[in-house]
Motif scaffolding. Structure first.
Motif, mmCIF file in Angstrom:
data_model
loop_
_atom_site.group_PDB
_atom_site.id
_atom_site.type_symbol
_atom_site.label_atom_id
_atom_site.label_comp_id
_atom_site.label_asym_id
_atom_site.label_seq_id
_atom_site.Cartn_x
_atom_site.Cartn_y
_atom_site.Cartn_z
ATOM 1 N N CYS A 159 0.856 -1.181 0.000
ATOM 2 C CA CYS A 159 0.000 0.000 0.000
ATOM 3 C C CYS A 159 0.894 1.233 0.000
ATOM 4 C CB CYS A 159 -0.925 0.000 1.216
ATOM 5 S SG CYS A 159 -2.109 1.384 1.223
ATOM 6 N N THR A 180 -3.600 1.601 -2.836
ATOM 7 C CA THR A 180 -3.236 2.994 -2.611
ATOM 8 C C THR A 180 -4.309 3.658 -1.766
ATOM 9 O OG1 THR A 180 -2.429 5.000 -3.718
ATOM 10 C CG2 THR A 180 -4.385 3.954 -4.652
ATOM 11 N N SER A 238 -5.673 6.567 -9.874
ATOM 12 C CA SER A 238 -4.832 5.526 -9.285
ATOM 13 C C SER A 238 -5.074 4.172 -9.933
ATOM 14 C CB SER A 238 -5.074 5.437 -7.780
ATOM 15 O OG SER A 238 -4.604 6.590 -7.110
ATOM 16 N N ALA A 247 -3.437 0.547 -9.689
ATOM 17 C CA ALA A 247 -3.888 0.115 -8.363
ATOM 18 C C ALA A 247 -5.006 -0.913 -8.486
ATOM 19 C CB ALA A 247 -4.367 1.308 -7.548
#
Length: 241
Positions: free
Chosen positions: A45, A65, A86, A91
């Motif tokens: 993360c 994220t 993202s 992600a």
């Protein structure tokens, strides 16, 4: 009372290996990914600005994220745009922060709409986790925040950013959250989980994912705890930690 036997490799598969310090560099994140791969964690993360990133060769790591981090006081459309960006950058999972002020003012319609905006911007199979900052909430607010997250289509509820002065995850909050969502959503404990005892207590309370920055130390501690019950495993009894 519940009982679980976990090995270090079992526990690692519950872990989002995390680096969200503002001073983190791309080199730090690359090192994080290498460590996560060697430890066998479920994911890493990292901050949105670190995306896209290359994972170690042969890695099965997921990339998570954050969104609206750490205050949650961003406009909903900004959170949604950040989350969508993202995902476009690779992600697989997004951990968004709810608007704590809206929770405190009892504006549950806004809270749910805020989460729903991010959900629309990151449809399945993207995993959406909702950070409720449980240490800053009452028990009733924790339960209502979990209900709002579920109603808005979230996949997980998560205790904390790890940046709030009120503190991070507690066993009590995790139990409340797990009770509120049942087996319909996952529960992520994050913030201040630094030892094997902490990690096991959170799992036993109902956490299905852990946000850890000191993952190596936690897993090493689990091996130490497991010496009496067999190599690399430990019997966990509710309330033992």
């Amino acid at each position: 009372m519940t009982h679980k036997t976990m090995s270090a490799s079992d526990l690692a598969q519950h872990v989002d290996h995390t680096l969200l310090k503002p001073e983190s560099t791309p080199a730090d994140v690359a090192a994080l990914a290498e460590e996560a791969a060697s430890l066998g964690t479920y994911s890493i993360c990292v901050s949105p600005s670190m995306l896209p990133l290359a994972l170690p060769a042969g890695s099965t790591l997921k990339i998570a994220t954050v969104c609206g981090f750490p205050s949650g006081q961003h406009q909903s459309q900004v959170k949604a745009a950040e989350a969508a960006h993202s995902v476009a950058d690779g992600a697989h999972e997004v951990d968004m922060v709810i608007n704590i002020g809206a929770v405190k003012s009892g504006d549950w319609e806004y809270v749910e709409a805020d989460i729903a905006a991010v959900r629309r911007a990151t449809p399945s199979p993207v995993v959406l986790k909702v950070i409720i900052e449980s240490a800053a909430l009452t028990d009733e607010e924790i339960e209502l925040a979990c209900r709002a997250a579920e109603s808005a289509g979230a996949d997980f509820v998560k205790t904390s950013t790890g940046f709030h002065p009120a503190g991070g995850a507690t066993v009590h909050a995790v139990r409340l959250m797990a009770r509120a969502v049942g087996d319909r959503l996952g529960v992520k404990a994050s913030g201040g989980v630094r030892t094997a005892q902490d990690a096991l207590a959170m799992i036993d309370a109902g956490a299905t994912r852990l946000g850890l920055s000191g993952t190596a130390a936690v897993l090493a501690g689990l091996d130490h705890l497991g010496e009496e019950s067999g190599p690399g495993s430990v019997d966990v009894t509710d309330g033992a930690y």
